[in-house]
Write a protein that holds these residues in place. Sequence first.
Motif, PDB file in Angstrom:
ATOM      1  N   UNK A 110       0.594 -13.252  13.617  1.00  0.00           N
ATOM      2  CA  UNK A 110       1.421 -13.883  12.602  1.00  0.00           C
ATOM      3  C   UNK A 110       0.683 -14.286  11.349  1.00  0.00           C
ATOM      4  N   UNK A 111      -0.481 -13.696  11.085  1.00  0.00           N
ATOM      5  CA  UNK A 111      -1.266 -14.078   9.924  1.00  0.00           C
ATOM      6  C   UNK A 111      -1.293 -13.021   8.829  1.00  0.00           C
ATOM      7  N   UNK A 112      -0.570 -11.915   9.022  1.00  0.00           N
ATOM      8  CA  UNK A 112      -0.548 -10.836   8.037  1.00  0.00           C
ATOM      9  C   UNK A 112       0.855 -10.646   7.495  1.00  0.00           C
ATOM     10  N   UNK A 113       0.960 -10.538   6.159  1.00  0.00           N
ATOM     11  CA  UNK A 113       2.246 -10.373   5.492  1.00  0.00           C
ATOM     12  C   UNK A 113       2.237  -9.087   4.678  1.00  0.00           C
ATOM     13  N   UNK A 114       3.350  -8.322   4.766  1.00  0.00           N
ATOM     14  CA  UNK A 114       3.493  -7.123   3.945  1.00  0.00           C
ATOM     15  C   UNK A 114       3.252  -5.850   4.719  1.00  0.00           C
ATOM     16  N   UNK A 115       3.730  -4.726   4.145  1.00  0.00           N
ATOM     17  CA  UNK A 115       3.581  -3.415   4.779  1.00  0.00           C
ATOM     18  C   UNK A 115       2.540  -2.556   4.076  1.00  0.00           C
ATOM     19  N   UNK A 116       2.736  -2.276   2.795  1.00  0.00           N
ATOM     20  CA  UNK A 116       1.765  -1.484   2.040  1.00  0.00           C
ATOM     21  C   UNK A 116       0.813  -2.373   1.242  1.00  0.00           C
ATOM     22  N   UNK A 163     -10.694  -1.468  -6.785  1.00  0.00           N
ATOM     23  CA  UNK A 163     -11.170  -0.158  -6.344  1.00  0.00           C
ATOM     24  C   UNK A 163     -10.215   0.539  -5.382  1.00  0.00           C
ATOM     25  N   UNK A 164      -9.170  -0.174  -4.940  1.00  0.00           N
ATOM     26  CA  UNK A 164      -8.275   0.391  -3.930  1.00  0.00           C
ATOM     27  C   UNK A 164      -8.702   0.037  -2.518  1.00  0.00           C
ATOM     28  N   UNK A 165      -9.848  -0.622  -2.385  1.00  0.00           N
ATOM     29  CA  UNK A 165     -10.340  -1.061  -1.083  1.00  0.00           C
ATOM     30  C   UNK A 165      -9.979  -2.535  -0.887  1.00  0.00           C
ATOM     31  N   UNK A 166     -10.151  -3.076   0.333  1.00  0.00           N
ATOM     32  CA  UNK A 166      -9.720  -4.453   0.591  1.00  0.00           C
ATOM     33  C   UNK A 166     -10.358  -5.468  -0.358  1.00  0.00           C
ATOM     34  N   UNK A 167      -9.511  -6.371  -0.858  1.00  0.00           N
ATOM     35  CA  UNK A 167      -9.943  -7.445  -1.746  1.00  0.00           C
ATOM     36  C   UNK A 167     -10.029  -8.719  -0.916  1.00  0.00           C
ATOM     37  N   UNK A 168     -11.238  -9.252  -0.756  1.00  0.00           N
ATOM     38  CA  UNK A 168     -11.428 -10.492  -0.004  1.00  0.00           C
ATOM     39  C   UNK A 168     -11.535 -11.653  -0.988  1.00  0.00           C
ATOM     40  N   UNK A 226       4.903 -11.113  -3.842  1.00  0.00           N
ATOM     41  CA  UNK A 226       4.374 -10.301  -2.749  1.00  0.00           C
ATOM     42  C   UNK A 226       5.456  -9.418  -2.142  1.00  0.00           C
ATOM     43  N   UNK A 227       6.677  -9.940  -2.046  1.00  0.00           N
ATOM     44  CA  UNK A 227       7.791  -9.122  -1.546  1.00  0.00           C
ATOM     45  C   UNK A 227       8.086  -7.985  -2.521  1.00  0.00           C
ATOM     46  N   UNK A 228       8.152  -8.308  -3.805  1.00  0.00           N
ATOM     47  CA  UNK A 228       8.524  -7.297  -4.801  1.00  0.00           C
ATOM     48  C   UNK A 228       7.483  -6.183  -4.874  1.00  0.00           C
ATOM     49  N   UNK A 229       6.187  -6.527  -4.908  1.00  0.00           N
ATOM     50  CA  UNK A 229       5.177  -5.472  -5.020  1.00  0.00           C
ATOM     51  C   UNK A 229       5.188  -4.577  -3.780  1.00  0.00           C
ATOM     52  N   UNK A 230       5.419  -5.164  -2.618  1.00  0.00           N
ATOM     53  CA  UNK A 230       5.472  -4.363  -1.391  1.00  0.00           C
ATOM     54  C   UNK A 230       6.620  -3.364  -1.461  1.00  0.00           C
ATOM     55  N   UNK A 231       7.774  -3.825  -1.946  1.00  0.00           N
ATOM     56  CA  UNK A 231       8.930  -2.932  -2.040  1.00  0.00           C
ATOM     57  C   UNK A 231       8.769  -1.902  -3.156  1.00  0.00           C
ATOM     58  N   UNK A 232       8.105  -2.254  -4.233  1.00  0.00           N
ATOM     59  CA  UNK A 232       7.831  -1.268  -5.286  1.00  0.00           C
ATOM     60  C   UNK A 232       6.975  -0.138  -4.726  1.00  0.00           C
ATOM     61  N   UNK A 233       5.935  -0.491  -3.976  1.00  0.00           N
ATOM     62  CA  UNK A 233       5.048   0.532  -3.411  1.00  0.00           C
ATOM     63  C   UNK A 233       5.770   1.377  -2.369  1.00  0.00           C
ATOM     64  N   UNK A 234       6.639   0.770  -1.551  1.00  0.00           N
ATOM     65  CA  UNK A 234       7.402   1.540  -0.565  1.00  0.00           C
ATOM     66  C   UNK A 234       8.413   2.456  -1.240  1.00  0.00           C
TER      67      UNK A 234
END
Length: 368
Positions: free
Chosen positions: A3-9, A77-82, A338-346
């Motif tokens: 339950x600690x991760x949000x989003x699909x893409x 860079x397209x890689x994970x941003x910490x 966060x919801x909007x960007x996920x849906x834009x990418x999907x």
Amino acid sequence: MSGSTFGSLFRVTNFGESHGPAIGCVIDGCPPGLELSQADIQTDLDRRRPGTSRHVTQRNEPDAVEILSGVYEGRTTGTPIALLIRNTDQRSKDYGNILDTFRPGHADYTYWRKYGLRDPRGGGRSSARLTAPMVAAGAVARKWLKAMHGTTFVGWMSQLGDVEIPFEDEAQIPLNPFFAPSAGVVERLESYMDDLRRAGDSVGAKLQVEARGMPVGLGAPLFDKLDADIAYAMMGINAVKGVEIGDGFGVVAQRGSEHGDALTPEGFDSNHAGGVLGGLSTGQDLRVSIAIKPTSSIRVPKPSINRAGEPTSVETFGRHDPCVGIRATPIAEAMLALVVIDHVLMHRAQCMDVELPVAPIAGLRPGA
């Protein structure tokens, strides 16, 4: 299932505890090439951080964000941003009296029953402090959406306890600690909060947030509707107990002749639906309202039990917000982004080749 991760893409994994050494998140799936600096993120964190007025918790955290990875020479860079935010002003001793008892309205009892143990310091993982990494991630999403689609986000407080706040001047929102769109009501809100603090009590709030410059067609049937994901995201914010899209519960008293948003060649003539039809964005502003419950950590003694099941009374000490809704506006904006960007990418992944022979409504663009 943690339950600690949000989003699909555009996936955000949140970590840390209220009184641990640090909190933060890892963003996976951010498109490459976005100009990004710590200053881009810090602006939104500063709007949310504690200690900014006498009406919120006096825990003095700078909430200075550090970018540990995923950015090279100022671009993603397209890689994970910490992203890391260090905790610097913990006072764990304030929670010594609740080690064996459960605060009414808080997650103490449920965390203990689920995991067999709990971190009592500031609520541990259940603390609203864990919204800071989501605000940081939301800042990244907001910058990309504005650059690529011109989409912007704005939120405000529309009610504090039983005090309704009229929407009079959007320019006033950043000028007061309540994110209130009215200068005339601020003095009353300040007096209200001062009285609550002296009484050791708390109150709830209602916030509204909008996404403007929305693309058309974001979302998917049946169970990945845009408004369903918005409700899911907003209910993931600490203390949120209700979500409305558009007119929300006001639709109960409306008639179909009033509620249906008529279409014209120039656009929709109203927005009772809140920018979503059939789970897909209409291109109008997304309109979302959330209800936030009163702060559970209060000085007023409340009956409870201890871990042995024996009756006791709980009085919470430490530094707490008389209304957690005061600092929640940037959080709601971030979660909507966060919801909007996920849906834009999907949408871009599935429907980027969809073309219409003519735009039925001037000025409304497809989702990607």
